[in-house]
Enzyme design. Structure first.
Site, PDB file in Angstrom:
ATOM      1  N   LYS A 131       0.841  -1.190   0.000  1.00  0.00           N
ATOM      2  CA  LYS A 131       0.000   0.000   0.000  1.00  0.00           C
ATOM      3  C   LYS A 131       0.880   1.245   0.000  1.00  0.00           C
ATOM      4  O   LYS A 131       2.009   1.235   0.482  1.00  0.00           O
ATOM      5  CB  LYS A 131      -0.919   0.013   1.228  1.00  0.00           C
ATOM      6  CG  LYS A 131      -1.916  -1.145   1.255  1.00  0.00           C
ATOM      7  CD  LYS A 131      -2.970  -0.998   0.170  1.00  0.00           C
ATOM      8  CE  LYS A 131      -3.999  -2.119   0.218  1.00  0.00           C
ATOM      9  NZ  LYS A 131      -3.483  -3.422  -0.197  1.00  0.00           N
ATOM     10  N   ASP A 132       0.323   2.333  -0.510  1.00  0.00           N
ATOM     11  CA  ASP A 132       1.070   3.576  -0.677  1.00  0.00           C
ATOM     12  C   ASP A 132       1.503   4.167   0.662  1.00  0.00           C
ATOM     13  O   ASP A 132       0.810   4.027   1.665  1.00  0.00           O
ATOM     14  CB  ASP A 132       0.218   4.597  -1.437  1.00  0.00           C
ATOM     15  CG  ASP A 132      -0.184   4.097  -2.810  1.00  0.00           C
ATOM     16  OD1 ASP A 132      -1.210   3.404  -2.906  1.00  0.00           O
ATOM     17  OD2 ASP A 132       0.543   4.383  -3.774  1.00  0.00           O
ATOM     18  N   ARG A 133       2.615   4.868   0.636  1.00  0.00           N
ATOM     19  CA  ARG A 133       3.112   5.526   1.847  1.00  0.00           C
ATOM     20  C   ARG A 133       2.387   6.841   2.094  1.00  0.00           C
ATOM     21  O   ARG A 133       1.890   7.083   3.200  1.00  0.00           O
ATOM     22  CB  ARG A 133       4.618   5.787   1.723  1.00  0.00           C
ATOM     23  CG  ARG A 133       5.195   6.538   2.922  1.00  0.00           C
ATOM     24  CD  ARG A 133       6.688   6.783   2.740  1.00  0.00           C
ATOM     25  NE  ARG A 133       6.957   7.644   1.599  1.00  0.00           N
ATOM     26  CZ  ARG A 133       6.911   8.979   1.653  1.00  0.00           C
ATOM     27  NH1 ARG A 133       6.587   9.604   2.769  1.00  0.00           N
ATOM     28  NH2 ARG A 133       7.188   9.688   0.575  1.00  0.00           N
TER      29      ARG A 133
END
Length: 351
Positions: A77-79
């Protein structure tokens, strides 16, 4: 080439900013099954803000006093986002650690914990639900903004988007792809299985996007013809187009999609003409393809089209646009957004 990839809708009608705040990019992982309540693997649903998946996995390993290999997750998942995500930690014969010791700051919260007999494996989750806010919407060339955008939104809700891999797969400025090619050309292999897998995935993503871009330019990315490989919507079931008359209608209805190869070892399933067309599109990537086979990556397939589920939008009083939708596992929200606007990220565009 790592983008921008061609769109069947032509040039964007507006520009926008994405991820100005982490809350502008919200992702909820949909596991698709319930942990059974017993077993040696502890499943945790976590909400994270401003952390990437690997950083959370490392924190989990320290919290549970286990090796990093004992921690698993279904997808990255994106930071720069607010996301909920499932992880599993293998704890045979051990009690659950105290969750209060894991959520040591506001960046991480424990939403649920339950036991399960098997570890969480990559790609087993059903999909992801997104809530995105696009800010600073500006029409390209001036003029009306809302009318052209609403036309795009309606068309996207009906036809879907090319299922491109997003720029996240290639690393900042294409860094993953560049490192993968240094390794391909005899450079030092990257340390760690996870890092090697990420670099190989970047090469495969570039190859897949190249094939999909060729189909988009030709105008047949959402259709199937004899010799193509088809994938049933919502599944990984593949079959070769045998000339049946009903397959074109089923593709038009969204019941199945064109599937394109992710290169590696194995026999491609396309007919001779379709394979020749793909080989022509891959003519500049032959050294990448040879490297993937040499290191033992297995051939796979990916749908050429993604149809956002529960697609809705809202124009806000502050001039932003909120999008909500679901995507199947492996598809990128940024591929959907790119069909609407030419977007920039905060980290790319500055404050």
């Amino acid at each position: 080439m790592t983008g921008p990839w061609p769109s069947p809708r032509g040039a964007a009608v507006a520009t926008a900013r994405l991820r100005v705040l982490p809350e502008d990019f919200q992702v909820d992982e949909q596991l698709g099954f319930e942990p059974e309540g017993e077993g040696e693997h502890l499943f945790l649903s976590l909400r994270k803000r401003g952390l990437d998946t690997e950083a959370v996995a490392q924190r989990l390993a320290r919290w549970a006093a286990v090796a990093p290999s004992a921690v698993s997750y279904a997808g990255r998942k994106d930071r720069h986002a607010v996301t909920t995500q499932w992880f599993s930690v293998q704890l045979p014969g051990r009690a659950d650690p105290d969750p209060a010791l894991l959520a040591e700051d506001e960046a991480l919260a424990v939403l649920a914990m339950a036991r399960h007999p098997r570890k969480l494996r990559r790609g087993v989750h059903r999909g992801n639900a997104f809530r995105l806010r696009l800010r600073e919407l500006t029409p390209v060339g001036g003029g009306d903004l809302r009318g052209p955008l609403e036309a795009r939104l309606l068309d996207l809700s009906r036809r879907g988007a090319p299922n491109y891999f997003g720029e996240q797969r290639f690393g900042s400025g294409g860094s993953n792809l560049a490192q993968a090619r240094r390794w391909r050309d005899g450079g030092r292999p990257p340390g760690g299985r996870g890092r090697r897998g990420m670099l190989l995935s970047a090469l495969r993503a570039e190859a897949f996007n190249t094939l999909l871009a060729e189909r988009v330019r030709a105008g047949d990315w959402e259709t199937v013809a004899p010799g193509d490989v088809c994938q049933l919507a919502g599944s990984r079931s593949l079959f070769a187009h045998d000339g049946s008359d009903d397959l074109a209608a089923r593709a038009a209805a969204g019941d199945l999609h064109l599937a394109l190869p992710l290169p590696g070892r194995g026999e491609r399933r396309e007919g001779a003409d379709a394979r020749a067309r793909q080989d022509a599109a891959w003519s500049s990537l032959v050294t990448d393809l040879a490297h993937l086979e040499r290191v033992g990556v297995e051939l796979a397939y990916r749908a050429a089209r993604v149809l956002p589920g529960d697609f809705a939008w809202e124009f806000c009083d502050d001039g932003s646009l909120i999008l909500t939708f679901t995507l199947v596992t492996g598809s990128f929200a940024t591929a959907v957004v790119a069909e609407l606007v030419d977007y920039s990220h905060k980290e790319q565009a500055g404050p």
